[in-house]
Design a protein around this motif. Sequence first.
Motif, PDB file in Angstrom:
ATOM      1  N   ILE A  94       0.838  -1.201   0.000  1.00  0.00           N
ATOM      2  CA  ILE A  94       0.000   0.000   0.000  1.00  0.00           C
ATOM      3  C   ILE A  94       0.877   1.257   0.000  1.00  0.00           C
ATOM      4  O   ILE A  94       1.801   1.368   0.797  1.00  0.00           O
ATOM      5  N   SER A  95       0.567   2.165  -0.924  1.00  0.00           N
ATOM      6  CA  SER A  95       1.311   3.425  -1.073  1.00  0.00           C
ATOM      7  C   SER A  95       2.791   3.233  -1.342  1.00  0.00           C
ATOM      8  O   SER A  95       3.606   4.079  -0.998  1.00  0.00           O
ATOM      9  N   CYS A  96       3.134   2.117  -1.977  1.00  0.00           N
ATOM     10  CA  CYS A  96       4.490   2.034  -2.507  1.00  0.00           C
ATOM     11  C   CYS A  96       4.636   3.272  -3.406  1.00  0.00           C
ATOM     12  O   CYS A  96       3.681   3.681  -4.062  1.00  0.00           O
ATOM     13  N   GLY A  97       5.804   3.870  -3.382  1.00  0.00           N
ATOM     14  CA  GLY A  97       5.941   5.085  -4.171  1.00  0.00           C
ATOM     15  C   GLY A  97       7.372   5.529  -4.324  1.00  0.00           C
ATOM     16  O   GLY A  97       8.311   4.819  -3.939  1.00  0.00           O
ATOM     17  N   VAL A  98       7.514   6.698  -4.888  1.00  0.00           N
ATOM     18  CA  VAL A  98       8.837   7.203  -5.231  1.00  0.00           C
ATOM     19  C   VAL A  98       9.021   8.611  -4.681  1.00  0.00           C
ATOM     20  O   VAL A  98       8.122   9.445  -4.783  1.00  0.00           O
ATOM     21  N   ARG A  99      10.195   8.850  -4.094  1.00  0.00           N
ATOM     22  CA  ARG A  99      10.584  10.185  -3.655  1.00  0.00           C
ATOM     23  C   ARG A  99      11.855  10.559  -4.407  1.00  0.00           C
ATOM     24  O   ARG A  99      12.762   9.746  -4.550  1.00  0.00           O
ATOM     25  N   LEU A 100      11.883  11.788  -4.889  1.00  0.00           N
ATOM     26  CA  LEU A 100      13.078  12.244  -5.600  1.00  0.00           C
ATOM     27  C   LEU A 100      13.642  13.485  -4.923  1.00  0.00           C
ATOM     28  O   LEU A 100      12.906  14.422  -4.592  1.00  0.00           O
ATOM     29  N   LYS A 130      26.036  21.756   0.523  1.00  0.00           N
ATOM     30  CA  LYS A 130      25.343  21.495  -0.757  1.00  0.00           C
ATOM     31  C   LYS A 130      24.103  20.644  -0.487  1.00  0.00           C
ATOM     32  O   LYS A 130      24.155  19.417  -0.482  1.00  0.00           O
ATOM     33  N   PRO A 131      22.982  21.300  -0.243  1.00  0.00           N
ATOM     34  CA  PRO A 131      21.789  20.571   0.210  1.00  0.00           C
ATOM     35  C   PRO A 131      21.132  19.698  -0.870  1.00  0.00           C
ATOM     36  O   PRO A 131      21.375  19.882  -2.069  1.00  0.00           O
ATOM     37  N   LEU A 132      20.307  18.782  -0.399  1.00  0.00           N
ATOM     38  CA  LEU A 132      19.448  17.999  -1.293  1.00  0.00           C
ATOM     39  C   LEU A 132      18.041  18.597  -1.189  1.00  0.00           C
ATOM     40  O   LEU A 132      17.501  18.734  -0.089  1.00  0.00           O
ATOM     41  N   PHE A 133      17.471  18.949  -2.320  1.00  0.00           N
ATOM     42  CA  PHE A 133      16.144  19.575  -2.347  1.00  0.00           C
ATOM     43  C   PHE A 133      15.070  18.524  -2.629  1.00  0.00           C
ATOM     44  O   PHE A 133      15.293  17.621  -3.425  1.00  0.00           O
ATOM     45  N   PRO A 134      13.890  18.690  -2.021  1.00  0.00           N
ATOM     46  CA  PRO A 134      12.808  17.763  -2.380  1.00  0.00           C
ATOM     47  C   PRO A 134      12.261  18.114  -3.770  1.00  0.00           C
ATOM     48  O   PRO A 134      12.022  19.291  -4.046  1.00  0.00           O
ATOM     49  N   VAL A 135      12.109  17.128  -4.632  1.00  0.00           N
ATOM     50  CA  VAL A 135      11.424  17.349  -5.917  1.00  0.00           C
ATOM     51  C   VAL A 135       9.951  16.990  -5.738  1.00  0.00           C
ATOM     52  O   VAL A 135       9.064  17.816  -5.885  1.00  0.00           O
ATOM     53  N   TYR A 136       9.713  15.745  -5.351  1.00  0.00           N
ATOM     54  CA  TYR A 136       8.340  15.318  -5.099  1.00  0.00           C
ATOM     55  C   TYR A 136       8.350  13.924  -4.490  1.00  0.00           C
ATOM     56  O   TYR A 136       9.360  13.215  -4.548  1.00  0.00           O
TER      57      TYR A 136
END
Length: 464
Positions: free
Chosen positions: A97-103, A315-321
């Motif tokens: 359930i709600s398997c998904g992707v974060r970038l 050098k940060p990592l920004f959330p895409v989605y």
Amino acid sequence: MKNLLKRMDNVRLLLEKEAFPGMAVPGLIYADHYIETMLEQDSALEQVAHVACLPGIVGYSYAMPDIHWGYGFPIGGVAAFDVNEGIISPGGVGYDISCGVRLLSSYIKLADIKPVLDALTTALFSAVPSGVGSSSAIRLSLKDLDDVLRKGARWAVKEGMGMQDDLDRTEEGGCLDGALCEFVSSRAKERGKNQLGTLGSGNHFLEIQVVDEIFDKAAASQMNLESGSITVMIHCGSRGLGHQVCDDYLKVMRRAMAKYKIDVPDRQLCCAPIQSEEGQQYIGSMKAAANFAMANRQIIGSVVRDVFAQFFPGKPLFPVYDVSHNMAHIEKHIWEGRKREVCVHRKGATRAFEGQPVLIPGSMGTASYVLVGTKKAEMESFASTCHGAGRVLSRNEAVKRTRGQNLVREMADRGVTVKADSFRTLGEEMPEAYKDISAVVEVVHQAQLSLKVAKLKPVAVIKG
Ligand code: 5GP
Ligand code: MN
Ligand code: MN
């Protein structure tokens, strides 16, 4: 069944209602000639027809170009059901359930990462627990777990793992209202309690990538995606907790079917009316599991950030989605000029509202894509698009074909560093086990269900 498939245009096939007795709507399959040749390889097309028989279905039984066989509903399947007359089916959401992707994106260049790649990958591999039944450093009491199930990614941010911007760039703000943790079994909670912040096994991965090509400059810059820069993709779901919720409710639904006199062509499609007690309990539990999954990806994202900060301070990592591809949502749509409230099941399919980022993993050896949702998707597919390349080889077949091969070495020759918990899993996941991601994405792009923004190439992969 194949001879009842009518080609409508280069990327659409119609499966007529005559294909199977009881179909209430036709099937709509997004496929070009390449994808069409693969429809014969399993019984996914029959599954599209079976789904079309379910009570209250609106529009079409959809199949995205990454379609392949799944439990009950095909993977790559989308179906919308009227909230008053329709059903909810755990098989239409899937076990994870709600398997998904974060970038996550960055302005770190590929050349800067190369010298530290091995050390960085090793550090990530030890910081993010992976593998079957892997357990977490985070120990939750049952009370805390209920809090996670209610608050999702918001819980993680509140605990210091992430920031508001992460939530703003997560589907539904990282938290689904209406989670009912009292209907999640203690067995499910027991399984999930020590798994928050873990990747899991198999198809789940953490991948360092580089932005290889930009198709839409404006959209890419809004997402902080810059050619030649590093991204990190996280693919995982609700672990043992979601799996147990699915299992529990399949049993509940089997009983409910007799009670509500629902007849389905395949018992794996067991379901209950959306408005029934059983339907509502499943929806509440599914939301709880989705909150767990979103918290899980939030925490992994935060750990990844901490590890990167050691190597690239400042050098940060920004959330895409962050977007789920196994979920059912109650949504308002306009269908044939009428306002409808429907429960959209997307199983191995991604929501694609206009302007919304869409994240499509391909394989560890080829590429992944970032797309953006469209008005066309809202009008034609209940705002849905594909979720990946989709399998062409079963897991067993893939393992058979790779027996004796040194996959880590072969991937290194392709320029991809691989760390894996299990060599069997690695065989199951070899790039040849999947369809050509570029072809799949081209179909949804041409059909305008979502438009290409950027192509990402793998640099290093951690597999559960
Ligand atoms: P699923 O959620 O159906 O298990 O997987 C979604 C998609 O992820 C698959 O269809 C496949 O295209 C993609 N995928 C599987 N393994 C990897 C990987 O290691 N790296 C990338 N980038 N994509 C993968
Ligand atoms: Mn998935
Ligand atoms: Mn999954």
